[in-house]
Design a protein around this motif. Structure first.
Motif, PDB file in Angstrom:
ATOM      1  N   PRO A  84       0.937  -1.475  -0.013  1.00  0.00           N
ATOM      2  CA  PRO A  84       0.057  -0.031   0.079  1.00  0.00           C
ATOM      3  C   PRO A  84       0.778   1.183  -0.192  1.00  0.00           C
ATOM      4  CG  PRO A  84      -0.530  -1.399   1.793  1.00  0.00           C
ATOM      5  CD  PRO A  84       0.673  -2.020   1.205  1.00  0.00           C
ATOM      6  N   GLU A 116       0.366   4.169   1.431  1.00  0.00           N
ATOM      7  CA  GLU A 116       0.409   4.611   2.552  1.00  0.00           C
ATOM      8  C   GLU A 116       1.724   4.461   3.524  1.00  0.00           C
ATOM      9  OE1 GLU A 116      -2.424   2.807   1.804  1.00  0.00           O
ATOM     10  OE2 GLU A 116      -3.395   4.439   0.935  1.00  0.00           O
ATOM     11  N   LEU A 117       2.087   3.139   3.107  1.00  0.00           N
ATOM     12  CA  LEU A 117       2.994   2.717   4.115  1.00  0.00           C
ATOM     13  C   LEU A 117       4.336   3.501   3.468  1.00  0.00           C
ATOM     14  CD1 LEU A 117       3.506   0.693   6.193  1.00  0.00           C
ATOM     15  CD2 LEU A 117       3.884  -1.005   4.652  1.00  0.00           C
ATOM     16  N   GLN A 138       4.395   6.282   2.010  1.00  0.00           N
ATOM     17  CA  GLN A 138       4.330   7.904   2.248  1.00  0.00           C
ATOM     18  C   GLN A 138       4.810   8.063   3.592  1.00  0.00           C
ATOM     19  OE1 GLN A 138       0.140   7.870   1.199  1.00  0.00           O
ATOM     20  NE2 GLN A 138       0.526   8.588  -0.939  1.00  0.00           N
ATOM     21  N   GLU A 139       4.535   7.094   4.678  1.00  0.00           N
ATOM     22  CA  GLU A 139       5.133   7.301   6.021  1.00  0.00           C
ATOM     23  C   GLU A 139       6.274   7.827   5.819  1.00  0.00           C
ATOM     24  OE1 GLU A 139       4.212   4.754   9.210  1.00  0.00           O
ATOM     25  OE2 GLU A 139       2.695   3.910   7.904  1.00  0.00           O
ATOM     26  N   TRP A 157       7.358   7.419  -1.107  1.00  0.00           N
ATOM     27  CA  TRP A 157       6.590   7.312  -2.136  1.00  0.00           C
ATOM     28  C   TRP A 157       6.805   8.570  -3.252  1.00  0.00           C
ATOM     29  CZ3 TRP A 157       3.204   4.020  -4.270  1.00  0.00           C
ATOM     30  CH2 TRP A 157       2.123   4.374  -5.082  1.00  0.00           C
ATOM     31  N   ARG A 164      -7.263   2.622  -5.108  1.00  0.00           N
ATOM     32  CA  ARG A 164      -6.226   2.870  -4.179  1.00  0.00           C
ATOM     33  C   ARG A 164      -4.800   2.457  -4.758  1.00  0.00           C
ATOM     34  NH1 ARG A 164      -9.674  -0.999  -1.237  1.00  0.00           N
ATOM     35  NH2 ARG A 164     -11.273   0.403  -0.434  1.00  0.00           N
ATOM     36  N   GLU A 224       9.925  -0.610   4.395  1.00  0.00           N
ATOM     37  CA  GLU A 224       8.783  -0.052   5.072  1.00  0.00           C
ATOM     38  C   GLU A 224       7.775  -1.167   5.539  1.00  0.00           C
ATOM     39  OE1 GLU A 224      10.165   1.374   2.547  1.00  0.00           O
ATOM     40  OE2 GLU A 224       9.936   3.621   2.633  1.00  0.00           O
ATOM     41  N   ASP A 244       6.833  -1.998   9.438  1.00  0.00           N
ATOM     42  CA  ASP A 244       5.564  -2.368   9.803  1.00  0.00           C
ATOM     43  C   ASP A 244       5.445  -3.700  10.643  1.00  0.00           C
ATOM     44  OD1 ASP A 244       2.702  -1.529   9.729  1.00  0.00           O
ATOM     45  OD2 ASP A 244       2.641  -3.276   8.751  1.00  0.00           O
TER      46      ASP A 244
END
Ligand code: ATP
Ligand code: MG
Ligand code: MG
Ligand code: MG
Length: 573
Positions: A76, A78-79, A81-82, A86, A102, A112, A116
């Protein structure tokens, strides 16, 4: 294995898009098959080698205490982006959307995801240290995929990720991986060198690259033969101070503009020259006799400046519009690394004057985006031209004093096959991956990461080991260790019988053996196995058998020798 039941598909000629030796030979030996740019099917013969490489890597990783897992290929956004990657990774990161719109990344590496995993699994210092690894497909949308498995877009990488309580622990984990890498490349039977490297985009505090030594390698390695000093060119240059005058450059035989000297431009821009290399692209629109001409320049500067800061700077004497690009943009648009100077988009011959003169550069400055540069019979393109052409522009050259004061520097070329990084807390802080210390206080995990280019190793091994007949695999990663070549299998019962016996004996001795029962004529049979690169060959003929002899030839031997039938397995072992 019996050749009749395996898949062997050899070619006399390599396809025309194969440029370097390893790519040509892998195609000819039927090890890989191209599906698209940088995307290959690993054919059975090639996969056998890949599996052997993986097995050695896996064994040494396990031995060093790393634990294997597998992570999703599709991850994903989002990971990513953390950690900001990205955006930072740019176009090399392959992005896809699902049916709901998505966004996802196809893993180019997996810091990442592993971070996580660890942030939810690790609670206490008692669970540390930990090192997870995976051997998996990665995808990088390389700007210029080339040379078969050497720079693919889809490729196999082993990556390990260590987690420690503190800096000291992390450095210990790093050293364990460094030592494991040394064992791995030694077991591959390849000549290699570990060099200090910059961390680059991945961030962190220290890193080393492992290179297979080959004259066709993309990277220049700087080392001192009389001490332990070794670094890749970028790291060596960053370290070099005060040894050499800043290079200047002059454009000759071009009408406009007359001259662009790095030193002068730097002065005009108010930049202090130091030893850190920076390249800027400069587009100059110049008005002359009412006509506007546009010239593009790559300017090599040395300075610890931020490129954005000089965006608005004016260059007196050059009228019209101009702009400065970031290094990234230069890489993307012009496909070249910092380190050389020349006009882009002109065909004018350029002489670069450093503290010595470099060759005429007009050969590679032939267009704005596409460039041919031939070296070792291969077309390396502009970015590959850089290390070859500008050796003389380098801030570090052979014969310079080693930074450790223990001798003089030498330079050789290498292929990056492994890279170990001390990441520190960059990822754990960005992703809030903490553990509770002895006092019950949360602290960020100290990380390291450790990559090996599994599929690239095939290409690198071949670049180092080949002759005019084909590949010469080191035994530990050869697709087969031994090939049995029976002569007249269909005519001679004796040959058939002894071949079967030998085949069984070799297998019992743990030798990875293939018997060529395809019924080919000797010449064609031998040519195939020489091309494929099997290290040991035994010819079984009736006449020899009657004298109790077999004909043995090692892949590097110039002729065959007779070995008594009874001794052959021990002889090969
Ligand atoms: P390069 O400088 O060659 O682009 P890299 O520094 O980007 O490599 P790393 O991020 O350090 O690569 O990845 C670890 C290892 O993966 C590299 O040392 C290399 O052996 C391998 N690797 C990287 N990119 C590719 C690729 N496109 N094809 C095959 N192997 C690769
Ligand atoms: Mg890369
Ligand atoms: Mg690299
Ligand atoms: Mg690297």
């Amino acid at each position: 294995m019996r050749a009749s039941r395996f898949f062997i598909s050899t070619l006399k000629e390599a396809p025309s898009d194969a440029e370097i030796v390893s790519h040509k030979l892998m195609m000819r030996a039927g090890m890989i098959k191209r599906l698209g740019s940088g995307i290959y099917t690993y054919m059975p013969m090639g996969l056998k080698v890949i599996r052997k490489v993986e097995a050695i890597v896996r064994e040494e990783m396990n031995r060093a205490g790393a634990i294997e897992l597998l992570m999703p290929l599709v991850q994903p956004a989002e990971l990513w982006q953390e950690t900001g990657r990205w955006d930072k990774m740019g176009p090399e990161l392959m992005r896809v959307k699902d049916r709901h719109g998505r966004e996802f990344a196809i893993q180019p590496t997996s810091e990442e995801v592993i971070t996580d995993v660890v942030r939810s699994e690790i609670k206490s210092y008692r669970q540390l240290p930990l090192n997870f690894y995976h051997i998996q497909t990665k995808f990088r949308d390389e700007r210029r995929p080339r040379f078969g498995l050497m720079r693919g877009r889809e490729f196999t990488m082993k990556d390990a990720y260590s987690f420690d309580r503190d800096l000291e622990g992390m450095q210990k984990s790093y050293q364990i991986m460094f030592d494991a890498y040394t064992k791995i490349f030694t077991r591959f039977g390849l000549k290699f060198r570990a060099v200090a490297a910059d961390n680059g985009a991945i961030g962190g505090t220290g890193s080393h690259e492992f290179h297979v030594i080959a004259s066709t390698g993309e990277d220049a390695l700087v080392y001192c033969p009389t001490s332990d000093y070794a670094a890749n060119m970028e790291a060596a240059e960053a370290l070099a101070t005060g040894t050499r005058a800043a290079p200047t450059a002059e454009l000759t035989k071009t009408a406009t503009p007359k001259a662009a000297k790095c030193e002068d431009v730097a002065k005009l821009l108010g930049i202090e020259l130091s030893k850190t290399l920076k390249t800027i692209a400069l587009t100059v629109e110049q008005e002359q006799d009412g006509k506007v001409t546009k010239q593009y320049f790559m300017l090599l500067l040395r300075g610890d400046h931020e490129l954005n800061e000089i965006k608005a700077a004016k260059v007196p004497g050059l009228t019209g519009a101009y702009r400065f690009s970031t290094e990234e943009e230069i890489l993307e648009v012009y496909g070249c690394k910092p380190g050389y100077l020349g006009p882009i988009g002109t065909k004018a011959p350029v002489t670069v004057v450093a503290d010595r003169t470099v060759a005429n550069m007009s050969d590679f400055v032939t267009g704005a985006n596409e460039v041919d540069f031939h070296y070792t019979g291969a077309n390396w393109g502009r970015d590959m031209a850089e290390p070859h052409i500008t050796a003389d522009l380098r801030n570090v050259v052979e014969g310079d004093a080693s930074p450790d004061g223990k001798g003089v520097l030498a330079i050789e070329r290498g292929i990056e096959v492994g890279h170990v990084f001390q990441l520190g807390t960059a990822y754990s802080e960005a992703m809030k991956a903490t553990y509770l210390d002895e006092n019950g206080k949360p602290a960020p995990l100290q990380m390291g990461c450790y990559g090996i280019g599994v599929t690239r190793i095939l290409g690198a091994a071949i670049e180092q080991n080949f002759d005019d007949k084909g590949i010469i695999w080191p035994t530990s990663i050869a697709p087969f260790e031994l090939v049995l070549c029976p002569m007249g299998l269909d005519r001679s019962e004796l040959v058939k019988e002894e071949t079967e016996k030998l085949y069984a004996a070799a297998q019992a001795a743990g030798i990875d053996v293939i018997v060529d029962d395809r019924g080919l004529r000797p010449g064609a049979m031998f040519a195939d196995w020489e091309l494929i690169g099997v290290p040991h060959r035994v010819v079984i003929g009736e006449r020899g058998l009657k004298e109790g002899q077999l004909e043995y030839q090692g892949r590097r031997d110039t002729e065959a020798t007779n070995v008594p039938l009874a001794d052959i397995v021990d002889f090969i072992k």
